[in-house]
Design a protein around this motif. Structure first.
Motif, short mmCIF file in Angstrom:
data_model
loop_
_atom_site.label_atom_id
_atom_site.label_comp_id
_atom_site.label_asym_id
_atom_site.label_seq_id
_atom_site.Cartn_x
_atom_site.Cartn_y
_atom_site.Cartn_z
N VAL A 120 2.10 -3.35 0.01
CA VAL A 120 2.68 -4.64 0.40
C VAL A 120 3.96 -4.87 -0.41
CG1 VAL A 120 2.34 -7.15 0.37
CG2 VAL A 120 0.48 -5.63 1.11
N SER A 121 4.98 -5.38 0.25
CA SER A 121 6.23 -5.70 -0.45
C SER A 121 6.62 -7.14 -0.14
CB SER A 121 7.34 -4.74 -0.02
OG SER A 121 7.57 -4.83 1.37
N ILE A 122 6.99 -7.86 -1.19
CA ILE A 122 7.36 -9.27 -1.07
C ILE A 122 8.65 -9.51 -1.84
CG2 ILE A 122 6.64 -11.66 -1.57
CD1 ILE A 122 3.74 -10.68 -1.50
N TRP A 123 9.52 -10.32 -1.28
CA TRP A 123 10.72 -10.76 -1.99
C TRP A 123 10.60 -12.24 -2.30
CZ3 TRP A 123 16.25 -11.41 0.48
CH2 TRP A 123 17.14 -11.81 -0.53
N THR A 139 -2.14 -13.41 -6.31
CA THR A 139 -2.68 -13.43 -4.96
C THR A 139 -2.90 -12.01 -4.44
OG1 THR A 139 -1.56 -15.54 -4.50
CG2 THR A 139 -2.30 -14.25 -2.60
N LEU A 140 -1.97 -11.11 -4.72
CA LEU A 140 -2.14 -9.72 -4.31
C LEU A 140 -3.35 -9.10 -4.99
CD1 LEU A 140 1.50 -8.23 -4.33
CD2 LEU A 140 0.20 -9.14 -2.41
N LEU A 144 -6.19 -7.80 -2.60
CA LEU A 144 -6.18 -6.36 -2.36
C LEU A 144 -6.98 -5.56 -3.37
CD1 LEU A 144 -2.39 -5.92 -1.47
CD2 LEU A 144 -4.32 -6.28 0.10
N GLY A 145 -7.34 -6.18 -4.47
CA GLY A 145 -8.08 -5.45 -5.50
C GLY A 145 -7.25 -4.33 -6.08
N PRO A 146 -7.84 -3.15 -6.32
CA PRO A 146 -7.11 -2.02 -6.93
C PRO A 146 -5.90 -1.59 -6.11
CG PRO A 146 -9.47 -1.63 -7.00
CD PRO A 146 -9.28 -2.85 -6.14
N LYS A 147 -5.92 -1.81 -4.79
CA LYS A 147 -4.79 -1.40 -3.95
C LYS A 147 -3.52 -2.19 -4.27
CE LYS A 147 -6.58 -1.98 0.12
NZ LYS A 147 -6.67 -1.97 1.60
#
Length: 295
Positions: A120-123, A139-140, A144-147
């Protein structure tokens, strides 16, 4: 990046009378300051911000041993590449932010990324002192846990002093206590000894965030998309509609076809640009012509 930092600095009046000044700020000086900060950062300073401008920039004049704003402005304009422009811009940007501010956005983000198969990529385009991008990182990790370790958050702001604080990841404990205790225990180290009363972001959070300086008015943005989400909250209100439209047009190709653009609670892009369509709760998606083109 920019939000109200109101306080005594913005109010220099007593019993209805302006207090005595040791520095000279003329109407022409104030007009020129407004023009320069608009040219440099796109910020529109209202007439009633004069006292704030005096308070903020007076520190720069005293630093240089000057008594007249006109002398300071002439020095700036003679040196278009001087480091003082950075201090000038920092002084006139404001930073009010908090962890998980406008909290309804974070469950929406979580739901959006929950079933993503790749990184996942966020700006975060107005990172300020770091609370927003660190909230995104938390939040990630929760979603998403370890991912989450494969994901990235690009956090930018024009204010270099704010970014320096953001990179440190250290905050007053009183500010951190506004977050629920489960998150505090999981994502922060509480200070002891000389650090008592402070809390530091844990490495697993900070490692997801890369901070860098960026002016949204710059001709080139040193970032690469496409992003799953762009957070541009509580900054557009400081730009005029023409500047807002230009920025939104530049956002569009940096967002994935199913990506989300998050705005601040007092910002409405629906009547400014045809690049995005309102999804609800100050969250936007790309307009159909962008999605169909495979953007």
């Amino acid at each position: 990046m920019i939000e109200q930092r109101e306080g005594v600095e913005a109010s220099q009046w007593s019993s209805g009378n302006q207090i005595e000044r040791d520095l000279v700020l003329t109407d022409a000086d104030f007009k020129r300051i407004r023009e320069l900060i608009y040219q440099r950062a796109g910020i529109v300073l209202a007439e009633h911000k004069r006292e704030m401008v005096y308070s903020r920039l007076a520190k720069r004049l005293r630093h240089h041993g000057l008594t007249r704003f006109s002398d300071y402005l002439q020095r700036l304009e003679r040196q278009p590449d001087a480091r003082e422009w950075e201090a000038f811009t920092n002084a006139l940007t404001t930073n009010l932010t908090a962890f998980f501010r406008e909290a309804h956005h974070f469950p929406l983000l979580a739901e959006h990324i929950r079933h993503k198969t790749g990184p996942v990529s966020i700006w975060c385009a107005a990172a300020s002192t770091g609370e927003e991008p660190y909230s995104l990182a938390m939040t990630l990790l929760e979603t998403l846990g370890p991912k989450a370790s494969q994901s990235r958050i690009v956090a930018t702001d024009i204010d270099t002093e704010a970014l320096q604080k953001a990179r440190s990841g250290v905050y007053p404990l009183e500010q951190v206590r506004k977050i629920d205790e489960v998150r505090v225990k999981r994502f922060f180290h509480k200070g002891t000894g000389k650090r008592i009363g402070l809390a530091r972001i844990r490495p697993e959070v900070s490692e997801l965030v890369a901070f860098s300086a960026l002016n949204l008015l710059a001709p080139q943005w040193p970032i690469k998309g496409p992003f799953d989400a762009i957070f541009c909250r509580n900054i557009m209100i400081y730009f005029d509609k023409e500047t807002q439209a230009k920025i939104l047009k530049r956002f569009a190709p940096l967002l994935k076809s199913d990506g989300l653009l998050f705005a601040g609670h007092s910002e409405n892009f629906s009547y400014i640009s045809n690049e995005f369509k309102l999804r609800g709760q100050t969250v936007y998606t790309l307009a159909p012509h962008h999605r169909s083109s495979g953007n």
